[in-house]
Design a protein around this motif. Structure first.
Motif, mmCIF file in Angstrom:
data_model
loop_
_atom_site.group_PDB
_atom_site.id
_atom_site.type_symbol
_atom_site.label_atom_id
_atom_site.label_comp_id
_atom_site.label_asym_id
_atom_site.label_seq_id
_atom_site.Cartn_x
_atom_site.Cartn_y
_atom_site.Cartn_z
ATOM 1 N N TYR A 180 -7.386 6.088 -9.580
ATOM 2 C CA TYR A 180 -7.434 6.651 -8.238
ATOM 3 C C TYR A 180 -7.475 8.179 -8.377
ATOM 4 O O TYR A 180 -6.929 8.741 -9.333
ATOM 5 N N TYR A 181 -8.117 8.833 -7.417
ATOM 6 C CA TYR A 181 -8.286 10.284 -7.511
ATOM 7 C C TYR A 181 -7.861 10.936 -6.197
ATOM 8 O O TYR A 181 -7.959 10.345 -5.120
ATOM 9 N N GLY A 182 -7.392 12.155 -6.315
ATOM 10 C CA GLY A 182 -6.982 12.900 -5.137
ATOM 11 C C GLY A 182 -5.524 13.295 -5.195
ATOM 12 O O GLY A 182 -4.779 12.914 -6.111
ATOM 13 N N PHE A 183 -5.104 14.071 -4.199
ATOM 14 C CA PHE A 183 -3.744 14.602 -4.197
ATOM 15 C C PHE A 183 -2.715 13.500 -3.977
ATOM 16 O O PHE A 183 -1.746 13.380 -4.731
ATOM 17 N N ALA B 93 -1.889 22.736 -10.463
ATOM 18 C CA ALA B 93 -3.005 21.842 -10.760
ATOM 19 C C ALA B 93 -3.972 21.829 -9.584
ATOM 20 O O ALA B 93 -3.600 22.138 -8.447
ATOM 21 N N ILE B 94 -5.237 21.488 -9.868
ATOM 22 C CA ILE B 94 -6.241 21.421 -8.808
ATOM 23 C C ILE B 94 -6.904 20.045 -8.734
ATOM 24 O O ILE B 94 -7.572 19.742 -7.756
ATOM 25 N N GLU B 95 -6.724 19.217 -9.755
ATOM 26 C CA GLU B 95 -7.279 17.870 -9.745
ATOM 27 C C GLU B 95 -6.221 16.886 -10.241
ATOM 28 O O GLU B 95 -5.389 17.239 -11.087
ATOM 29 N N TYR B 96 -6.308 15.655 -9.698
ATOM 30 C CA TYR B 96 -5.272 14.670 -10.008
ATOM 31 C C TYR B 96 -5.914 13.312 -10.265
ATOM 32 O O TYR B 96 -6.795 12.875 -9.515
ATOM 33 N N THR B 97 -5.468 12.652 -11.331
ATOM 34 C CA THR B 97 -5.916 11.300 -11.660
ATOM 35 C C THR B 97 -4.698 10.394 -11.729
ATOM 36 O O THR B 97 -3.719 10.700 -12.420
ATOM 37 N N TRP B 98 -4.780 9.268 -10.991
ATOM 38 C CA TRP B 98 -3.697 8.290 -10.974
ATOM 39 C C TRP B 98 -4.189 7.011 -11.655
ATOM 40 O O TRP B 98 -5.301 6.552 -11.391
ATOM 41 N N ILE B 99 -3.367 6.442 -12.518
ATOM 42 C CA ILE B 99 -3.737 5.214 -13.226
ATOM 43 C C ILE B 99 -2.655 4.174 -12.942
ATOM 44 O O ILE B 99 -1.479 4.369 -13.277
ATOM 45 N N VAL B 100 -3.071 3.071 -12.312
ATOM 46 C CA VAL B 100 -2.139 1.993 -11.960
ATOM 47 C C VAL B 100 -2.769 0.672 -12.378
ATOM 48 O O VAL B 100 -3.847 0.304 -11.881
ATOM 49 N N LEU C 295 0.870 -1.180 0.000
ATOM 50 C CA LEU C 295 0.000 0.000 0.000
ATOM 51 C C LEU C 295 0.903 1.226 0.000
ATOM 52 O O LEU C 295 1.713 1.412 0.915
ATOM 53 N N ILE C 296 0.796 2.042 -1.046
ATOM 54 C CA ILE C 296 1.652 3.214 -1.158
ATOM 55 C C ILE C 296 0.810 4.467 -1.364
ATOM 56 O O ILE C 296 -0.313 4.404 -1.873
ATOM 57 N N SER C 297 1.338 5.600 -0.945
ATOM 58 C CA SER C 297 0.778 6.920 -1.233
ATOM 59 C C SER C 297 1.885 7.746 -1.869
ATOM 60 O O SER C 297 2.789 8.229 -1.171
ATOM 61 N N PRO C 298 1.875 7.901 -3.200
ATOM 62 C CA PRO C 298 2.952 8.656 -3.859
ATOM 63 C C PRO C 298 3.030 10.092 -3.330
ATOM 64 O O PRO C 298 2.017 10.693 -2.965
ATOM 65 N N GLU C 299 4.222 10.619 -3.295
ATOM 66 C CA GLU C 299 4.431 12.006 -2.874
ATOM 67 C C GLU C 299 4.195 12.923 -4.082
ATOM 68 O O GLU C 299 4.965 12.941 -5.030
ATOM 69 N N ASN C 300 3.092 13.670 -4.040
ATOM 70 C CA ASN C 300 2.703 14.523 -5.166
ATOM 71 C C ASN C 300 3.499 15.820 -5.136
ATOM 72 O O ASN C 300 3.403 16.609 -4.197
ATOM 73 N N LEU D 2 0.444 9.704 -13.516
ATOM 74 C CA LEU D 2 -0.257 10.822 -12.874
ATOM 75 C C LEU D 2 -0.654 11.835 -13.945
ATOM 76 O O LEU D 2 0.174 12.261 -14.758
ATOM 77 N N ILE D 3 -1.933 12.223 -13.949
ATOM 78 C CA ILE D 3 -2.438 13.280 -14.827
ATOM 79 C C ILE D 3 -2.844 14.454 -13.951
ATOM 80 O O ILE D 3 -3.754 14.333 -13.125
ATOM 81 N N ALA D 4 -2.153 15.582 -14.123
ATOM 82 C CA ALA D 4 -2.451 16.795 -13.362
ATOM 83 C C ALA D 4 -3.341 17.696 -14.211
ATOM 84 O O ALA D 4 -3.097 17.893 -15.405
ATOM 85 N N ASN D 5 -4.355 18.289 -13.589
ATOM 86 C CA ASN D 5 -5.419 18.966 -14.325
ATOM 87 C C ASN D 5 -5.683 20.336 -13.690
ATOM 88 O O ASN D 5 -5.856 20.454 -12.485
#
Length: 269
Positions: free
Chosen positions: A197-200, A185-192, A175-180, A216-219
């Motif tokens: 996954y969504y959020g900071f 950017a104000i919205e973030y999409t993670w694809i693994v 279980l990991i939480s990447p360091e953003n 990571l897609i920064a929006n």
């Protein structure tokens, strides 16, 4: 014999200018004439020379003057009314700011943009930072000139960036939480592994071994985007084990049987 003296007085010398063309926009135009003191008449023109176009075509107007001798004369001027072509600067737009120049187009072709510190008359738009900008496009000339304004909102382009924290990658489930570390950017999409996954800095579960791609897609307001990705390798867990005989004869070699799993290099002590 009877003699009479007759004075022949001159007619007024009238100058009302050449025939002209104006646009059918319903906007009054003032015509001047010389000498002063006369009056205009005809369709759509007032006595003082205020002409309001109504419908395309060619129409005569007239100017009459009576001079100091009581002599009266009238001159005619033909006015051609053409349909106006209205300038179109395009829709209001939101763009991303990352430096450089954006070319904008107006309609009809052949017009000009009003030059500013961020726009030249050809439509080369160079924002000097984020914010709102008014871009004015003009078409035609004289009475036929029209203009339209498009508003450009310039947003800061995001920069996507993250780091994977140190982990024990020799277990099957992590279980990991990447360091953003993203900017603007104000919205973030993670694809693994095809999962979103969504959020900071969301909690991401990986439960299979092998090479995994984290994207990571920064929006910024669903207009400006940036993306980046990294790989994470999960190694299968391994277990060290071996078997050997309980007893051997003196002078014989001890031959253990390696029953370990998951390893690639072995050290015996």
């Amino acid at each position: 014999q009877d003699d009479r003296i007759v004075n022949v007085n001159p007619l007024p010398v009238i100058n009302i200018g050449a025939d002209t063309s104006i646009c059918n926009r319903g906007i009054p135009v003032v015509f001047n004439a010389y000498p002063l003191g006369g009056y205009w008449f005809g369709n759509n023109i007032l006595y003082n020379g205020i002409y309001t176009p109504s419908g395309s075509g060619t129409y005569p107007v007239y100017y009459t003057v009576i001079n100091q001798y009581g002599c009266k004369d009238t001159s005619q001027k033909n006015i051609t009314i053409a349909n106006a072509y209205f300038a179109d600067a395009g829709n209001d737009t939101i763009v991303c700011y990352a430096g450089g120049t954006v070319h904008v187009n107006g309609l009809p072709n052949g017009g000009n943009w009003q030059p500013t510190s961020y726009l030249d008359n050809s439509g080369n738009f160079t924002p000097i930072g984020t914010g709102s900008y008014a871009l004015v496009y003009e078409y035609g000339s004289g009475n036929c000139i029209t203009s339209d304004t498009a508003y450009f909102r310039v947003l800061q382009s995001p920069v996507a960036d993250f780091a994977i924290p140190p982990i024990n990658n020799c277990i099957t489930t992590i279980l990991i939480s990447p360091e953003n570390r993203s900017l603007n950017a104000i919205e973030y999409t993670w694809i693994v592994d095809g999962l979103y996954y969504y959020g900071f800095e969301p909690a991401i579960t990986i439960n299979t071994t092998g090479i995994h791609t984290i994207q990571l897609i920064a929006n910024n307001q669903n207009i400006c985007f940036d993306s980046t990705q990294q790989t994470l390798t999960i190694i299968p867990p391994f277990e060290a084990s071996f078997t050997l005989t309980d007893s051997i004869c003196q002078g014989k070699n001890l031959n253990p049987v390696n029953t370990s799993s998951g390893g690639t290099h072995y050290e015996w002590r």
